[in-house]
Design a protein around this motif. Structure first.
Motif, short mmCIF file in Angstrom:
data_model
loop_
_atom_site.label_atom_id
_atom_site.label_comp_id
_atom_site.label_asym_id
_atom_site.label_seq_id
_atom_site.Cartn_x
_atom_site.Cartn_y
_atom_site.Cartn_z
N VAL A 2 0.83 -1.19 0.00
CA VAL A 2 0.00 0.00 0.00
C VAL A 2 0.88 1.26 0.00
CG1 VAL A 2 -0.27 -0.10 2.53
CG2 VAL A 2 -1.94 1.10 1.17
N ARG A 3 0.49 2.25 -0.79
CA ARG A 3 1.37 3.43 -0.95
C ARG A 3 0.58 4.65 -1.44
NH1 ARG A 3 2.25 -0.57 -4.66
NH2 ARG A 3 1.27 -0.12 -6.65
N LEU A 49 -2.22 3.84 -10.74
CA LEU A 49 -3.42 3.19 -10.20
C LEU A 49 -4.40 4.22 -9.64
CD1 LEU A 49 -1.88 0.15 -8.27
CD2 LEU A 49 -2.94 0.17 -10.55
N LYS A 50 -5.68 3.94 -9.88
CA LYS A 50 -6.73 4.78 -9.31
C LYS A 50 -7.72 3.87 -8.59
CE LYS A 50 -6.62 8.20 -13.01
NZ LYS A 50 -7.35 8.81 -14.13
N GLY A 51 -8.40 4.43 -7.60
CA GLY A 51 -9.44 3.67 -6.92
C GLY A 51 -10.80 4.12 -7.42
N LEU A 125 -8.70 0.60 -4.51
CA LEU A 125 -7.31 1.02 -4.69
C LEU A 125 -6.36 0.14 -3.86
CD1 LEU A 125 -5.29 2.98 -5.90
CD2 LEU A 125 -5.76 4.57 -4.04
N TRP A 126 -6.75 -0.14 -2.63
CA TRP A 126 -5.90 -0.98 -1.78
C TRP A 126 -5.70 -2.37 -2.43
CZ3 TRP A 126 -7.36 -2.90 3.86
CH2 TRP A 126 -6.23 -3.51 4.42
N ALA A 127 -6.79 -2.97 -2.88
CA ALA A 127 -6.68 -4.30 -3.50
C ALA A 127 -5.82 -4.24 -4.76
CB ALA A 127 -8.07 -4.83 -3.82
N LYS A 128 -5.95 -3.16 -5.52
CA LYS A 128 -5.12 -3.04 -6.73
C LYS A 128 -3.65 -2.91 -6.35
CE LYS A 128 -8.37 -1.10 -9.99
NZ LYS A 128 -9.12 0.12 -10.24
N HIS A 411 -9.08 -10.45 -11.55
CA HIS A 411 -8.31 -9.20 -11.69
C HIS A 411 -8.19 -8.51 -10.34
CE1 HIS A 411 -12.54 -8.38 -11.83
NE2 HIS A 411 -12.22 -7.31 -11.11
N ALA A 412 -7.18 -7.66 -10.22
CA ALA A 412 -6.97 -6.94 -8.95
C ALA A 412 -8.05 -5.86 -8.77
CB ALA A 412 -5.59 -6.29 -8.95
N GLY A 413 -8.50 -5.68 -7.52
CA GLY A 413 -9.45 -4.61 -7.22
C GLY A 413 -10.82 -5.14 -6.82
N TYR A 414 -11.78 -4.20 -6.81
CA TYR A 414 -13.12 -4.48 -6.30
C TYR A 414 -14.14 -4.54 -7.45
CZ TYR A 414 -16.73 -3.99 -2.54
OH TYR A 414 -17.77 -4.17 -1.65
N SER A 415 -13.68 -4.67 -8.69
CA SER A 415 -14.54 -4.77 -9.89
C SER A 415 -15.45 -3.54 -10.07
CB SER A 415 -15.43 -6.02 -9.85
OG SER A 415 -14.70 -7.17 -9.55
N THR A 416 -15.04 -2.42 -9.52
CA THR A 416 -15.87 -1.21 -9.48
C THR A 416 -15.67 -0.29 -10.70
OG1 THR A 416 -14.09 -0.53 -8.01
CG2 THR A 416 -16.23 -0.85 -7.01
N GLU A 417 -14.62 -0.56 -11.45
CA GLU A 417 -14.27 0.40 -12.50
C GLU A 417 -15.20 0.30 -13.70
OE1 GLU A 417 -10.12 0.24 -13.47
OE2 GLU A 417 -10.33 1.67 -15.12
N MET A 418 -15.75 1.44 -14.11
CA MET A 418 -16.60 1.46 -15.29
C MET A 418 -15.78 1.88 -16.51
SD MET A 418 -20.00 3.12 -13.57
CE MET A 418 -21.15 2.90 -14.85
#
Ligand SMILES: C[C@H](O)[C@@H](O)[C@@H](O)[C@H](O)C(=O)O
Ligand SMILES: [Mg+2]
Length: 446
Positions: A2-3, A49-51, A125-128, A411-418
């Motif tokens: 995390v960064r 990376l973006k959240g 973002l954290w998961a990514k 895939h990395a993340g919360y599957s939220t990206e549109m």
């Protein structure tokens, strides 16, 4: 790892004109335009990376949630990601306890939906950054770290931190096997796509035939506006799916307590597993009365999609007011508050059957229910996650359904990206889709 320090929180109003086709219609919401307050978080980490986070809305009012996100963003901008996630319960408390903003909540309504949207973006973002799908990030955390994400305020009379710790430690047994099982078979789902209230008989039959062909065995039908029509539609769908498949009913808060009992008793011949949201989501004792009255008929009460927060869930559990608990990834305060509710459900031995559908709700909640099975409940009995077949094409990583089961996202993340193209075109009111509709159809101006 995390960064990064958060440099910007952007929010937009994205709406899809689903009311045109009566998709999503029910006894209380006849014309929803599935929409989202869509949040994008950027950092100074130079990793590109973006959240992305969202909360679900029905069209009008999205602009109010957008304002609430902007109001809360002062608590987010300039924060260090490491600081946030290393004491996540503290950050959660900060967002939900702003001494002025909490007056327009607290932990409910537009301001809490905004909290969900923001925190969903932080979790994405954290998961990514950890290069893991969110469910796996959670599965790989040890019990202490998971607990450090939960604010136990107001629930310790039902679940203490020590009890929660014990639940998580006890569930370590068999965790690896359950993860393998999910990766191979997925998590069981049910469909709501066949029987929205505004659909014609012909549409219902067509969709039901297709769903049966695709392997669906559990179906939810909307009820509550007109008893004769409900009897007609339930008969139709029961005849189509046969006695062996599962049927659920959803009234979306339409009835008085007594009315709910009488109405559902008249639908009992169709053998529904549950009646969902029979009355006001705030009426805990009302739900308890309905549960008690319908239990002899073998019909359970399900609720949760409009339960504001963990306190309502706590009381529903304490009052034995529900048989199926429906968490929502975008109404509760993100993963943090959902973890608290999943643990309470485990303690009270009530199966969790998440609410999904809307726009993006399937994409998000699949992560939570996968985690629940692998690391908390360890049980699939009487459990299934909702699925609705709308708007997945707008997501960069849409859900994968195989044999009526959610397959764990990779895939990395919360599957939220549109998709960028979608957020641009459906932006309200500037996007080209809305510009066309607003100029051509007066109906959208009300
Ligand atoms: C307005 C929405 O489509 C609701 O009808 C929907 O969330 C529904 O209650 C459901 O359980 O899926
Ligand atoms: Mg519902």
């Amino acid at each position: 790892m995390v960064r990064g320090r958060i440099t910007a929180v952007a929010v937009s109003d994205v709406r899809f004109p689903t009311s045109l086709g009566h998709h999503g219609s029910d006894a209380m919401h006849p014309d929803p335009d599935y929409s989202a307050a869509y949040v994008v978080i950027e950092t100074d980490a130079h990793d590109g990376l973006k959240g992305y986070g969202l909360t679900f809305t029905l069209g009008k009012g999205t602009e109010v949630v957008v304002c609430a996100v902007n109001a809360l963003s002062t608590h987010v901008v300039h924060k260090d990601m490491e600081e946030i996630v290393s004491n996540f319960r503290n950050f959660y408390r900060q967002l939900t306890s702003d001494g002025q903003l909490r007056w327009i909540g607290p932990e409910k309504g537009a301001v809490h939906l905004a909290t969900a949207a923001i925190l969903n973006a932080v979790w994405d973002l954290w998961a990514k950054q950890e290069e893991k799908p969110l469910w796996k990030l959670l599965v790989d955390m040890d019990p202490k770290q998971l607990l450090s994400c939960i604010d136990f305020r107001y629930i310790t009379d039902a679940l203490t931190e020590e009890e929660a710790y014990e639940i998580l430690v006890n569930s370590l047994l068999g965790k690896k096997e359950r993860e393998e099982q999910m990766l191979t078979h997925g998590y069981p789902a049910y469909t709501t796509s066949c029987a929205w209230l505004g659909y014609s008989d012909q549409q219902l039959k067509q969709l039901c035939t297709k769903a049966l062909k695709d392997g669906w065995t559990r179906f939810k039908v909307k009820v509550g506006a007109d008893l004769q029509d409900d009897i007609h539609r339930c008969r139709l769908i029961r005849e189509m799916i046969g006695p062996g498949n599962i049927l659920m009913l959803d009234a979306n808060q339409r009835w008085e307590v007594k009315e709910a009992i009488e109405w559902v008793t008249k639908l009992a011949e169709f053998k529904p597993l549950w009646i969902e949201e029979p009355t006001s989501p705030d009426d805990i004792l009302g739900h308890a009365a309905i549960s008690k009255a319908l239990a002899p008929l073998g019909i359970g009460v399900a609720t949760g999609e409009q339960c504001h927060n963990k306190v309502i869930f706590k009381q529903l559990l304490q009052a034995k007011a529900l048989s199926y608990l429906q968490i929502d990834s975008c109404r509760l305060g993100s993963v943090n508050e959902n973890l608290a509710v999943l643990l309470m459900a485990k303690k009270f031995q009530i199966p969790v059957c998440p609410h999904a559908g809307g726009v993006g709700l399937c994409e998000l909640v699949q992560h939570l229910i996968l985690f629940d099975y692998i690391a908390i409940s360890g049980n699939l009995e009487n459990r299934m996650c909702e699925y609705v077949d709308h708007l997945h094409e707008h997501f960069k990583y849409p859900v994968i359904i195989r044999k009526a089961c959610y397959m764990p996202p990779q895939h990395a993340g919360y599957s939220t990206e549109m998709k960028e193209d979608s957020t641009r075109k459906y932006q309200f009111p500037q996007g080209e889709v809305w510009q066309k509709l607003l100029s051509g159809h007066k109906i959208y101006l009300h």
